[in-house]
Design an enzyme around this catalytic site. Structure first.
Site, PDB file in Angstrom:
ATOM      1  N   ARG A   1       0.859  -1.186   0.000  1.00 53.12           N
ATOM      2  CA  ARG A   1       0.000   0.000   0.000  1.00 53.12           C
ATOM      3  C   ARG A   1       0.893   1.233   0.000  1.00 53.12           C
ATOM      4  O   ARG A   1       1.790   1.358   0.848  1.00 53.12           O
ATOM      5  CB  ARG A   1      -0.902   0.012   1.233  1.00 53.12           C
ATOM      6  CG  ARG A   1      -1.693   1.308   1.457  1.00 53.12           C
ATOM      7  CD  ARG A   1      -2.755   1.501   0.418  1.00 53.12           C
ATOM      8  NE  ARG A   1      -3.538   2.715   0.688  1.00 53.12           N
ATOM      9  CZ  ARG A   1      -4.472   3.191  -0.131  1.00 53.12           C
ATOM     10  NH1 ARG A   1      -4.763   2.545  -1.257  1.00 53.12           N
ATOM     11  NH2 ARG A   1      -5.140   4.280   0.166  1.00 53.12           N
TER      12      ARG A   1
ATOM     13  N   GLN B   1      -8.781   4.149   5.330  1.00 55.10           N
ATOM     14  CA  GLN B   1      -8.037   3.377   4.333  1.00 55.10           C
ATOM     15  C   GLN B   1      -6.686   2.924   4.884  1.00 55.10           C
ATOM     16  O   GLN B   1      -6.233   1.812   4.590  1.00 55.10           O
ATOM     17  CB  GLN B   1      -7.846   4.192   3.052  1.00 55.10           C
ATOM     18  CG  GLN B   1      -9.077   4.246   2.176  1.00 55.10           C
ATOM     19  CD  GLN B   1      -8.736   4.324   0.700  1.00 55.10           C
ATOM     20  OE1 GLN B   1      -7.660   4.763   0.317  1.00 55.10           O
ATOM     21  NE2 GLN B   1      -9.660   3.896  -0.140  1.00 55.10           N
TER      22      GLN B   1
ATOM     23  N   GLU C   1       0.740  10.862   3.274  1.00 51.79           N
ATOM     24  CA  GLU C   1       0.430  11.468   4.574  1.00 51.79           C
ATOM     25  C   GLU C   1      -0.846  12.309   4.522  1.00 51.79           C
ATOM     26  O   GLU C   1      -1.065  13.074   3.578  1.00 51.79           O
ATOM     27  CB  GLU C   1       1.608  12.347   4.993  1.00 51.79           C
ATOM     28  CG  GLU C   1       1.426  13.093   6.297  1.00 51.79           C
ATOM     29  CD  GLU C   1       2.626  13.963   6.628  1.00 51.79           C
ATOM     30  OE1 GLU C   1       2.928  14.114   7.812  1.00 51.79           O
ATOM     31  OE2 GLU C   1       3.261  14.471   5.683  1.00 51.79           O
TER      32      GLU C   1
ATOM     33  N   HIS D   1       0.676   4.949   0.831  1.00 51.95           N
ATOM     34  CA  HIS D   1      -0.230   5.854   1.533  1.00 51.95           C
ATOM     35  C   HIS D   1       0.451   7.205   1.701  1.00 51.95           C
ATOM     36  O   HIS D   1       1.521   7.300   2.295  1.00 51.95           O
ATOM     37  CB  HIS D   1      -0.601   5.287   2.908  1.00 51.95           C
ATOM     38  CG  HIS D   1      -1.654   6.071   3.624  1.00 51.95           C
ATOM     39  ND1 HIS D   1      -2.998   5.820   3.475  1.00 51.95           N
ATOM     40  CD2 HIS D   1      -1.560   7.123   4.481  1.00 51.95           C
ATOM     41  CE1 HIS D   1      -3.689   6.671   4.216  1.00 51.95           C
ATOM     42  NE2 HIS D   1      -2.839   7.476   4.832  1.00 51.95           N
TER      43      HIS D   1
ATOM     44  N   ASP E   1      -3.308  16.338  -8.979  1.00 51.56           N
ATOM     45  CA  ASP E   1      -2.488  15.472  -8.138  1.00 51.56           C
ATOM     46  C   ASP E   1      -1.021  15.810  -8.383  1.00 51.56           C
ATOM     47  O   ASP E   1      -0.507  15.609  -9.483  1.00 51.56           O
ATOM     48  CB  ASP E   1      -2.765  14.004  -8.475  1.00 51.56           C
ATOM     49  CG  ASP E   1      -2.207  13.031  -7.439  1.00 51.56           C
ATOM     50  OD1 ASP E   1      -1.269  13.413  -6.715  1.00 51.56           O
ATOM     51  OD2 ASP E   1      -2.710  11.898  -7.368  1.00 51.56           O
TER      52      ASP E   1
ATOM     53  N   GLU F   1       1.673  15.377   1.727  1.00 50.18           N
ATOM     54  CA  GLU F   1       0.372  15.798   2.253  1.00 50.18           C
ATOM     55  C   GLU F   1      -0.474  16.455   1.165  1.00 50.18           C
ATOM     56  O   GLU F   1       0.019  17.204   0.324  1.00 50.18           O
ATOM     57  CB  GLU F   1       0.603  16.786   3.396  1.00 50.18           C
ATOM     58  CG  GLU F   1      -0.637  17.336   4.036  1.00 50.18           C
ATOM     59  CD  GLU F   1      -1.251  16.409   5.071  1.00 50.18           C
ATOM     60  OE1 GLU F   1      -2.481  16.225   5.042  1.00 50.18           O
ATOM     61  OE2 GLU F   1      -0.507  15.880   5.914  1.00 50.18           O
ATOM     62  N   GLY F   2      -1.772  16.158   1.213  1.00 50.76           N
ATOM     63  CA  GLY F   2      -2.706  16.856   0.333  1.00 50.76           C
ATOM     64  C   GLY F   2      -2.452  16.619  -1.136  1.00 50.76           C
ATOM     65  O   GLY F   2      -2.497  17.546  -1.938  1.00 50.76           O
ATOM     66  N   ARG F   3      -2.196  15.367  -1.515  1.00 49.40           N
ATOM     67  CA  ARG F   3      -1.852  15.035  -2.904  1.00 49.40           C
ATOM     68  C   ARG F   3      -0.637  15.826  -3.382  1.00 49.40           C
ATOM     69  O   ARG F   3      -0.529  16.202  -4.550  1.00 49.40           O
ATOM     70  CB  ARG F   3      -3.021  15.284  -3.846  1.00 49.40           C
ATOM     71  CG  ARG F   3      -4.213  14.384  -3.624  1.00 49.40           C
ATOM     72  CD  ARG F   3      -5.252  14.552  -4.712  1.00 49.40           C
ATOM     73  NE  ARG F   3      -6.414  13.727  -4.454  1.00 49.40           N
ATOM     74  CZ  ARG F   3      -7.479  13.695  -5.243  1.00 49.40           C
ATOM     75  NH1 ARG F   3      -7.530  14.444  -6.322  1.00 49.40           N
ATOM     76  NH2 ARG F   3      -8.496  12.921  -4.945  1.00 49.40           N
TER      77      ARG F   3
ATOM     78  N   ARG G   1       1.518  14.573  -6.553  1.00 51.20           N
ATOM     79  CA  ARG G   1       2.396  13.597  -5.924  1.00 51.20           C
ATOM     80  C   ARG G   1       3.399  13.005  -6.917  1.00 51.20           C
ATOM     81  O   ARG G   1       3.117  12.905  -8.117  1.00 51.20           O
ATOM     82  CB  ARG G   1       1.575  12.472  -5.283  1.00 51.20           C
ATOM     83  CG  ARG G   1       0.817  12.904  -4.050  1.00 51.20           C
ATOM     84  CD  ARG G   1      -0.069  11.794  -3.531  1.00 51.20           C
ATOM     85  NE  ARG G   1      -1.162  11.496  -4.466  1.00 51.20           N
ATOM     86  CZ  ARG G   1      -2.081  10.570  -4.246  1.00 51.20           C
ATOM     87  NH1 ARG G   1      -2.034   9.840  -3.135  1.00 51.20           N
ATOM     88  NH2 ARG G   1      -3.045  10.363  -5.128  1.00 51.20           N
TER      89      ARG G   1
END
Length: 323
Positions: free
Chosen positions: A178, A199, A182, A180, A255, A221-223, A257
């Protein structure tokens, strides 16, 4: 060029950069489109846009240009005039630098005689693409698995300290993984605006049930737009914008990221084939492009509630999430 972020500017700093009040304002194309200033020169989506510094545009007016939180409270004056961007690569790099700092992508552009820091466009473009290394690891018993191990990473030029939680032991099969990102509000404070906290818990339960897997916890954080900008996006959502439009109005992509750090973390752990626990096909595609074999995409459903249903619908309808 000399640059000063609009968000962090004050009168003295602006005077040092721009004593003659001639510094123009560089903004992202997303924000320019909101202001009806889409780049008329080439129409490239999210191309950098330069606004001529009119005599009436001071610091307060520049902040109103940069921050959509003021769009309703302070209708913008105008009209604004745009200029051709002399060097698109340099302008894009400057806006990326602001984003990397967690700031709104809006900058005064002047000719500072003695800039505090000199950076090339190439250096900014390559930021965060270096290698990662394991710097610490320890046993971490938790309610999902008493024998878990936590591994901390540092990436070149990246201040974020990413971690992996390893559950179980390698058994010859691809680990259930996974990725993930933050989410302070969801992971820690139990926010109902998203599904991140549930999730995270559900992913750890699934990995423990599988007997072997890894959770990568990325400090994005935040995408990828940062905590403060995420809260700005929340405020825009309260005005009726969905999560995609809120990010775009702030001058970001849907996004921001970068999953390359996840691929490098997996490589450092010796795992180049995974079963990926996600509803987001973009994650699977990103890992595949980075050389990680995704043997299977495993959907994960958790955390739906009346407060986040519109958010989940947007992820499905506009961001391509699938079960």
């Amino acid at each position: 060029m000399g640059l000063l972020a609009v968000e962090t500017a004050d009168d003295s700093g602006l005077a040092r950069l721009d004593a003659a009040r001639r510094a123009d304002i560089l903004i992202a194309g997303n924000r320019a489109a909101t202001l009806k200033l889409a780049n008329q020169r080439d129409g490239t989506p999210n191309a950098p846009v330069m606004i001529t510094r009119a005599p009436w545009v001071g610091l307060a007016e520049a902040v109103a240009i940069a921050d959509p939180a003021f769009d309703l409270a302070n209708p913008l004056k105008g009209p604004f005039t745009t200029l051709p961007v002399a060097d698109d690569n340099a302008a894009l790099a400057a806006l990326r630098l602001a984003r990397l700092a967690g700031l709104l992508p809006a900058l005064f552009v002047g000719q500072a005689e003695d800039p505090a820091v000199r950076l090339s466009a190439a250096a900014i473009a390559g930021f965060g693409q270096g290698s990662v290394r394991i710097v610490s690891r320890a046993r971490l018993p938790n309610r999902h698995d008493a024998a878990s191990e936590i591994v901390a990473f540092r990436a070149e030029e990246d201040p974020g300290e990413h971690v992996a939680l390893i559950i179980g032991a390698p058994n010859g099969a691809p680990p259930l993984v996974r990725i993930h990102s933050e989410c302070l509000t969801g992971d820690v404070f139990g926010s109902l605006k998203c599904d991140c906290g549930p999730q995270l818990d559900a992913a750890l339960d699934r990995i423990a049930a599988a007997g072997w897997g890894i959770l990568l916890y990325l400090r994005q954080e935040g995408r990828g737009i940062g905590l403060i900008n995420k809260l700005r996006a929340y405020a825009l959502q309260d005005q009726g914008f969905d999560t995609v439009d809120a990010n775009v109005r702030l001058g970001f992509d849907d996004d921001e990221r970068d999953f390359s750090v996840a691929a490098r973390m997996l490589g450092a752990l010796g795992q180049n084939e995974v079963r990926l626990l996600t509803n987001n096909p973009r994650k699977a595609a990103a890992l595949a492009e980075l050389g990680v074999t995704v043997a299977e995409r495993v959907p994960l459903q958790a955390g739906a509630n009346p407060h986040n249903q519109a958010y989940l619908d947007t992820k499905r309808d506009r961001s391509g999430h699938q079960l």
